[in-house]
Write a protein that holds these residues in place. Structure first.
Motif: not given
Length: 414
Positions: A141-152
């Protein structure tokens, strides 16, 4: 009765791997939808080294050109798994297209959502169900982890590979089935070809397994050696390619000199100096990759030799940055809780907790002496969140027990 049924339903939901996976995937796809299409080129493609290499592969120039405006000469600047994965996507949906970006970032989202499930399983088998549930939901649920996860970048895949490795250790400790040991060797090799820093922890995992078997009066030497050999065989084709290309032994990648220089040279104030190839590739084009990397290494080593005190201060700053970046975020507090959780787990669980301590201690070492981005921490963030959750759950349980004892002693006196 109704309240009891609702409570049972809630417990079932929060413990469900399927629900956790779907929540994590939804969060990552939502973030992706917010960032695209307005930031597609600037935030995903423009300076992305794996994407540049993937473009070179599909355009017929081979595994080369990690930075824009560089000559089409072979590179070992990146380990091969993620650039070749992007090359496959570019071949399927077009180089640097919007569709390719959706496929690549969406795949990272799926990989990161799978990691949430592995976090849940590790927590349940090692630290207890409440720890696993808390860590998995924070990751999901943490948006920070979601943002980092989708980097190329390879960081989502690296986090999953390391988490699967940790999840596998208790099974290897309890079984000499050949397939498990062979699979672990393959996993270690693929992890090293995905994120070379992961190669620093797997030898300690093998050592941990050997100690665990010896402690119980058993031997795993034959299958442990086989696992190590399988890992080396996975690495061998890439190492042979590098030797044939550069005429020297480069096991996985050749960029350590550049990374060391980035954090250690005269006037270092930020990561990208003006002659870093992203900003100015002229020196890289003039010298070629090996001589460029060796030149940067020599400059860094000379700087360190002349300024040992400053090198120690820079390394201390890198240490702090690794555990606290991004600035003004929750990471410093989480990191302190994770270190406390590591100490607590070692006291309570002893040998069982050692692999998690090894990850926290060993993985960041190379970043302390080179340089740091907050995203470099991502592969071990599942471990950090597990240890943080373990500290939190243990503190709540201890506080609850003390409150109960206080209440019970008070009622007894009455």
């Amino acid at each position: 009765m109704q309240s009891a049924r609702l409570l049972r339903s809630a417990i079932t939901v929060v413990n469900s791997p399927r629900i956790i996976f779907l929540v994590a995937l939804t969060a990552r796809l939502w973030v992706l939808a917010q960032l695209l299409p307005a930031h597609a080129w600037r935030d995903f493609y423009q300076y992305n080294e794996p994407a540049h290499i993937a473009w070179s592969v599909v355009s017929g120039s081979g595994y080369s050109s990690p930075w824009a405006n560089t000559l089409a000469m072979p590179t070992a600047q990146q380990p091969p798994v993620y650039p070749y994965l992007l090359a496959g996507i570019f071949k399927l949906a077009g180089a640097y297209t919007y569709l390719s970006l959706w496929i690549a970032a969406g795949l990272n989202a799926v990989i990161s959502a799978l990691t949430a499930v592995v976090i849940l399983q590790i927590g349940k088998q090692v630290f207890g169900a409440p720890t696993g549930v808390l860590a998995a939901w924070v990751w999901s649920c943490w948006i920070y982890e979601a943002v980092v996860a989708i980097r190329l970048w390879e960081s989502s895949l690296s986090a999953l590979l390391l988490a699967v490795g940790l999840w596998s250790l208790p099974r290897l400790a309890g079984s000499l089935r050949p397939l498990r040991w062979v699979s672990f060797g393959v996993l270690a090799g693929v992890a090293a070809l995905t994120n070379t820093t992961l190669l620093s922890v797997f030898p300690f995992f093998w050592l941990w397994l050997w100690i665990d078997y010896r402690r119980r009066g058993l031997s795993c030497s034959k299958w442990l050696v086989a696992s190590v050999v399988i890992c080396l065989l996975v690495l061998l084709p890439w190492t042979m390619r590098n030797y044939a290309t550069f005429h020297r032994v480069v096991p996985v990648r050749d960029n350590f000199g550049l990374e060391l220089w980035l954090g250690n040279h005269e006037g270092v104030t930020h990561v990208f100096a003006s002659d870093f190839p992203i900003l100015d590739p002229s020196e890289y084009n003039r010298l070629g990759e090996i001589r460029f990397m060796e030149g940067k290494r020599d400059i860094a080593l000379e700087f360190i030799g002349r300024n040992p005190g400053k090198f120690l201060r820079l390394s201390a700053r890198h240490f702090f940055q690794f555990w606290s970046l991004p600035e003004k975020s929750a990471w410093l507090g989480l990191s302190l809780l994770a270190w406390a959780g590591m100490v607590l787990a070692l006291r309570r669980k002893r040998l069982e907790a050692v692999p998690y301590a090894l990850v926290v201690i060993v993985f960041p070492l190379v970043y302390y002496i080179t340089h740091v981005f907050s995203t470099y921490r991502h592969p071990i963030e599942p471990v950090i969140l597990l240890l943080t959750a373990y500290t939190t759950v243990s503190s709540v349980e201890t506080l609850g027990l003390r409150l109960f004892q206080s209440w019970f002693s008070g009622t007894s006196r009455v």
